[in-house]
Design an enzyme around this catalytic site. Sequence first.
Site, mmCIF file in Angstrom:
data_model
loop_
_atom_site.group_PDB
_atom_site.id
_atom_site.type_symbol
_atom_site.label_atom_id
_atom_site.label_comp_id
_atom_site.label_asym_id
_atom_site.label_seq_id
_atom_site.Cartn_x
_atom_site.Cartn_y
_atom_site.Cartn_z
ATOM 1 N N ARG A 60 -21.263 17.728 -22.231
ATOM 2 C CA ARG A 60 -21.468 17.251 -20.860
ATOM 3 C C ARG A 60 -22.129 15.862 -20.835
ATOM 4 O O ARG A 60 -21.805 15.023 -19.998
ATOM 5 C CB ARG A 60 -22.339 18.254 -20.095
ATOM 6 C CG ARG A 60 -22.313 18.094 -18.594
ATOM 7 C CD ARG A 60 -23.063 19.209 -17.872
ATOM 8 N NE ARG A 60 -22.647 20.521 -18.325
ATOM 9 C CZ ARG A 60 -21.537 21.129 -17.904
ATOM 10 N NH1 ARG A 60 -20.766 20.551 -17.025
ATOM 11 N NH2 ARG A 60 -21.206 22.316 -18.375
ATOM 12 N N THR A 103 -19.547 19.042 -0.760
ATOM 13 C CA THR A 103 -19.302 20.091 0.232
ATOM 14 C C THR A 103 -19.032 21.377 -0.522
ATOM 15 O O THR A 103 -18.326 21.375 -1.531
ATOM 16 C CB THR A 103 -18.142 19.740 1.195
ATOM 17 O OG1 THR A 103 -17.927 20.854 2.071
ATOM 18 C CG2 THR A 103 -16.856 19.424 0.463
ATOM 19 N N HIS A 104 -19.637 22.438 -0.030
ATOM 20 C CA HIS A 104 -19.560 23.726 -0.741
ATOM 21 C C HIS A 104 -19.077 24.800 0.232
ATOM 22 O O HIS A 104 -19.572 24.871 1.370
ATOM 23 C CB HIS A 104 -20.945 24.079 -1.292
ATOM 24 C CG HIS A 104 -20.956 25.393 -2.011
ATOM 25 N ND1 HIS A 104 -20.461 25.525 -3.291
ATOM 26 C CD2 HIS A 104 -21.368 26.619 -1.631
ATOM 27 C CE1 HIS A 104 -20.580 26.795 -3.664
ATOM 28 N NE2 HIS A 104 -21.121 27.482 -2.673
HETATM 29 C C1 GRF Z 1 -13.505 22.754 -1.129
HETATM 30 O O1 GRF Z 1 -13.564 24.034 -0.562
HETATM 31 C C2 GRF Z 1 -14.886 22.337 -1.580
HETATM 32 O O2 GRF Z 1 -15.909 22.920 -0.853
HETATM 33 C C3 GRF Z 1 -14.948 22.856 -2.985
HETATM 34 O O3 GRF Z 1 -13.655 22.618 -3.489
HETATM 35 C C4 GRF Z 1 -12.712 22.709 -2.439
HETATM 36 C C5 GRF Z 1 -11.806 21.526 -2.571
HETATM 37 O O4 GRF Z 1 -10.591 21.711 -1.871
HETATM 38 N N1 GRF Z 1 -16.030 22.219 -3.703
HETATM 39 P P1 GRF Z 1 -9.314 20.762 -2.107
HETATM 40 O O5 GRF Z 1 -8.967 20.817 -3.581
HETATM 41 O O6 GRF Z 1 -9.686 19.397 -1.672
HETATM 42 O O7 GRF Z 1 -8.252 21.372 -1.234
#
Ligand code: GRF
Length: 191
Positions: A60, A103-104
């Site tokens: 990492r 974003t989670h």
């Molecule tokens: C999202 O739900 C985000 O919260 C998470 O990964 C997903 C990404 O979605 N960390 P996408 O690949 O952009 O459709």
Amino acid sequence: MRIAALASGTGTILEALIAAELPISLVIVDRPCTAMAVTKSAKIELAEVIRTDFSVNFDRDRYSDELLAVLHAREIDLIVMAGFGTIVGNIIHLAYKNRILNTHPSLLPAFKGWHAVDEALLAGVKVTGCTVHIASLEVDEGLILDQEAVSIFADDTKESLHERIKAVERRIYPATIRRVITQLENGEPLS
Ligand code: GRF
């Protein structure tokens, strides 16, 4: 303000950031993924910092050094994670303190980690959601900047629920990034 978006997946969150006309100068991917095509069609510079090792022996620190070199070379000020599948090392957090957003797909601090949507379904909760937060070395910790609840329906699958959560993320994440840019430019504390 030069922004780098980091992506590994389908790139739908990335698409929403681009559609919101955020000033994204660079997209970095850690593996071949659909986000690359999204980047190319938006004519944004793409850097492939490809991760070849997904084992427990993954270096990492070395990967983070490589990533940091790219971020510095492109004079990036703010990093926005857009579904990035690699946890970045301390060197990145030191260089970009309070300047990494994520974003989670859960209402943090509930359901941290990679299986947030599945775990919410398994737990039988009726409400989950999404959280925009500052990314810190401890995964899914860090100051919460925005959250929104999403109801779980009896017939939800992981896919249907995640899609409804992402629909909210595509709305609140760009808006929060825009607010953070203004706060950083004005030297105001992030909130
Ligand atoms: C999202 O739900 C985000 O919260 C998470 O990964 C997903 C990404 O979605 N960390 P996408 O690949 O952009 O459709």
